[in-house]
Design a protein around this motif. Structure first.
Motif, mmCIF file in Angstrom:
data_model
loop_
_atom_site.group_PDB
_atom_site.id
_atom_site.type_symbol
_atom_site.label_atom_id
_atom_site.label_comp_id
_atom_site.label_asym_id
_atom_site.label_seq_id
_atom_site.Cartn_x
_atom_site.Cartn_y
_atom_site.Cartn_z
ATOM 1 N N GLU A 34 0.845 -1.192 0.000
ATOM 2 C CA GLU A 34 0.000 0.000 0.000
ATOM 3 C C GLU A 34 0.883 1.247 0.000
ATOM 4 O O GLU A 34 1.386 1.682 1.029
ATOM 5 N N VAL A 35 1.094 1.814 -1.188
ATOM 6 C CA VAL A 35 1.956 2.982 -1.321
ATOM 7 C C VAL A 35 1.205 4.213 -0.835
ATOM 8 O O VAL A 35 0.111 4.520 -1.309
ATOM 9 N N ILE A 36 1.797 4.914 0.135
ATOM 10 C CA ILE A 36 1.129 6.089 0.697
ATOM 11 C C ILE A 36 1.718 7.390 0.174
ATOM 12 O O ILE A 36 1.164 8.453 0.386
ATOM 13 N N ALA A 37 2.862 7.303 -0.500
ATOM 14 C CA ALA A 37 3.469 8.492 -1.094
ATOM 15 C C ALA A 37 4.173 8.082 -2.378
ATOM 16 O O ALA A 37 5.092 7.282 -2.356
ATOM 17 N N HIS A 38 3.680 8.599 -3.489
ATOM 18 C CA HIS A 38 4.295 8.297 -4.779
ATOM 19 C C HIS A 38 4.482 9.620 -5.508
ATOM 20 O O HIS A 38 3.561 10.156 -6.107
ATOM 21 N N HIS A 39 5.692 10.146 -5.427
ATOM 22 C CA HIS A 39 5.934 11.488 -5.937
ATOM 23 C C HIS A 39 6.262 11.508 -7.427
ATOM 24 O O HIS A 39 6.070 12.520 -8.091
ATOM 25 N N GLY A 40 6.770 10.392 -7.950
ATOM 26 C CA GLY A 40 6.960 10.279 -9.388
ATOM 27 C C GLY A 40 8.230 10.893 -9.919
ATOM 28 O O GLY A 40 8.899 10.318 -10.756
ATOM 29 N N ALA A 41 8.594 12.063 -9.474
ATOM 30 C CA ALA A 41 9.801 12.715 -9.977
ATOM 31 C C ALA A 41 10.456 13.503 -8.860
ATOM 32 O O ALA A 41 9.803 13.946 -7.917
ATOM 33 N N SER A 42 11.761 13.676 -8.976
ATOM 34 C CA SER A 42 12.503 14.414 -7.967
ATOM 35 C C SER A 42 12.067 15.869 -7.943
ATOM 36 O O SER A 42 11.834 16.486 -8.978
ATOM 37 N N THR A 43 11.939 16.416 -6.735
ATOM 38 C CA THR A 43 11.607 17.835 -6.600
ATOM 39 C C THR A 43 12.853 18.679 -6.400
ATOM 40 O O THR A 43 12.764 19.889 -6.273
ATOM 41 N N ASN A 44 14.004 18.019 -6.343
ATOM 42 C CA ASN A 44 15.267 18.732 -6.165
ATOM 43 C C ASN A 44 16.145 18.503 -7.386
ATOM 44 O O ASN A 44 16.566 17.381 -7.651
ATOM 45 N N PRO A 45 16.442 19.553 -8.153
ATOM 46 C CA PRO A 45 17.231 19.384 -9.379
ATOM 47 C C PRO A 45 18.653 18.899 -9.125
ATOM 48 O O PRO A 45 19.329 18.446 -10.049
ATOM 49 N N LEU A 46 19.114 18.958 -7.874
ATOM 50 C CA LEU A 46 20.469 18.519 -7.561
ATOM 51 C C LEU A 46 20.564 17.006 -7.381
ATOM 52 O O LEU A 46 21.657 16.448 -7.353
ATOM 53 N N TRP A 47 19.396 16.344 -7.222
ATOM 54 C CA TRP A 47 19.418 14.882 -7.084
ATOM 55 C C TRP A 47 19.833 14.288 -8.423
ATOM 56 O O TRP A 47 19.205 14.519 -9.447
ATOM 57 N N LYS A 48 20.913 13.499 -8.426
ATOM 58 C CA LYS A 48 21.612 13.172 -9.665
ATOM 59 C C LYS A 48 21.073 11.972 -10.428
ATOM 60 O O LYS A 48 21.256 11.871 -11.638
ATOM 61 N N VAL A 49 20.444 11.030 -9.734
ATOM 62 C CA VAL A 49 20.064 9.777 -10.393
ATOM 63 C C VAL A 49 18.588 9.474 -10.158
ATOM 64 O O VAL A 49 18.132 9.494 -9.016
ATOM 65 N N TRP A 122 21.502 5.425 6.103
ATOM 66 C CA TRP A 122 21.619 5.321 4.642
ATOM 67 C C TRP A 122 20.826 6.432 3.964
ATOM 68 O O TRP A 122 21.294 7.043 3.000
ATOM 69 N N ILE A 123 19.642 6.705 4.480
ATOM 70 C CA ILE A 123 18.828 7.796 3.942
ATOM 71 C C ILE A 123 19.577 9.120 4.080
ATOM 72 O O ILE A 123 19.651 9.923 3.138
ATOM 73 N N LYS A 124 20.145 9.346 5.250
ATOM 74 C CA LYS A 124 20.870 10.593 5.498
ATOM 75 C C LYS A 124 22.090 10.718 4.597
ATOM 76 O O LYS A 124 22.404 11.811 4.104
ATOM 77 N N ALA A 125 22.779 9.593 4.364
ATOM 78 C CA ALA A 125 23.962 9.613 3.502
ATOM 79 C C ALA A 125 23.579 9.938 2.064
ATOM 80 O O ALA A 125 24.281 10.695 1.377
ATOM 81 N N CYS A 126 22.466 9.373 1.597
ATOM 82 C CA CYS A 126 21.994 9.672 0.239
ATOM 83 C C CYS A 126 21.630 11.146 0.100
ATOM 84 O O CYS A 126 21.933 11.788 -0.918
ATOM 85 N N MET A 127 20.991 11.693 1.125
ATOM 86 C CA MET A 127 20.593 13.098 1.081
ATOM 87 C C MET A 127 21.816 14.008 1.075
ATOM 88 O O MET A 127 21.843 15.033 0.381
ATOM 89 N N GLN A 128 22.823 13.629 1.828
ATOM 90 C CA GLN A 128 24.033 14.443 1.880
ATOM 91 C C GLN A 128 24.799 14.379 0.559
ATOM 92 O O GLN A 128 25.313 15.394 0.077
ATOM 93 N N GLU A 131 22.829 11.727 -4.196
ATOM 94 C CA GLU A 131 22.795 10.622 -5.141
ATOM 95 C C GLU A 131 22.722 9.318 -4.348
ATOM 96 O O GLU A 131 23.039 9.300 -3.150
ATOM 97 N N PRO A 132 22.314 8.214 -4.984
ATOM 98 C CA PRO A 132 22.251 6.938 -4.261
ATOM 99 C C PRO A 132 23.617 6.521 -3.730
ATOM 100 O O PRO A 132 24.622 6.611 -4.430
ATOM 101 N N VAL A 133 23.638 6.092 -2.493
ATOM 102 C CA VAL A 133 24.856 5.605 -1.844
ATOM 103 C C VAL A 133 24.751 4.086 -1.738
ATOM 104 O O VAL A 133 23.665 3.544 -1.501
#
Length: 271
Positions: A34-49, A122-128, A131-133
């Protein structure tokens, strides 16, 4: 055992019928989480992948940790699921000061199906990194009951597409006296691990057609709402009844905690 104190955690409470739990079948698995959040696309242009194939699911997180995950999914476009299902790719679990996580249905199912089970770091590392870590450095290796390496072995088991000889659940199980919803979760996990559940007392010939190394187990409930001597007496009675039943058909007896420990370790534990 399931936490806390071997009971169903809050995220699993409620009746079996009302809970939108993951329905498991041996031949096929239907119904996504049951997906409760499906954003579809990155809202931050700096997210690389692009990471649209990820589906995250939280297990035992604090409110603050949930906020971090929510911020991450909004930033990256990654989907967040409330329930566990075959489309979940990563379990994000809370850990204590020793790096151990609570044992939940999500945690155990993720081990059986070889999903990533990771710390919030891991989430925090990806945010920092924006890009995916690599997940390997953040994989949880132990639960609060001291069972180690289950998540790692679970991933190896699924990636190699073979049933490890040390984790062969190609057995049949007869469940004893349990709360209906709890019994349902145990049965689902046994089936997901490759076992067979008998919905009646075992009889001679049940193993016909199964591999020669298969065994029937009588599983009894080693927990109780009682305490002290009353609890000891009740659990002893259940064990005696299970042993009497097992002696009539050559089955083995095990407490339900053995099933949970074996799944958590991805390795059949010694009886």
């Amino acid at each position: 055992m399931l936490c806390p104190l071997h009971k169903l955690p809050k995220e699993l409470s409620g009746t079996r019928e009302k809970t939108k739990r993951y329905a498991l079948k041996r031949e096929s698995q239907h119904g996504k989480a049951e997906v409760i959040a499906h954003h579809g696309a990155s809202t931050n242009p700096l997210w690389k992948v692009p990471s649209h194939k990820w589906v995250l699911c939280c297990s035992g997180l604090t409110n603050a940790e949930k906020e971090v995950v929510s911020e991450f999914t909004k930033m990256t476009g990654v989907s967040l699921s409330k329930t566990y299902g075959p489309n979940v790719t990563h379990i994000i679990a809370s850990t204590d000061e020793n790096g151990a996580c609570r044992r939940t249905l999500k945690f155990l199912m993720a081990i059986l199906e070889g999903r990533w089970i990771l710390k919030i770091d891991w989430i925090k590392a990806c945010m920092q990194a924006m890009e995916p870590v690599a997940e390997e450095g953040y994989q949880i290796s132990v639960d609060v009951h001291g069972i180690k390496d289950g998540p790692h072995l679970g991933r190896l088991r699924v990636m190699n597409k073979v049933i490890n000889s040390s984790f062969n659940f190609n057995q049949s199980f007869s469940m004893g006296e349990f709360q209906p919803s709890y019994k349902g979760y145990l049965q689902d996990m046994v089936v997901a691990a490759g076992g067979y559940v008998l919905h009646r007392k075992p009889i001679s010939g049940d193993m016909r057609g199964l591999p020669s190394e298969s065994t029937t187990y009588i599983i009894y409930n080693a927990e109780s709402e009682e305490s002290g001597f009353a609890k000891k007496l009740l659990c002893s009675r259940r064990q005696d009844e299970a042993e009497a039943l097992a002696s009539s058909n050559g089955a083995k007896v095990a407490a339900h905690s053995w099933v949970l420990d074996s799944i958590a370790a991805c390795n059949l534990q010694t009886l």
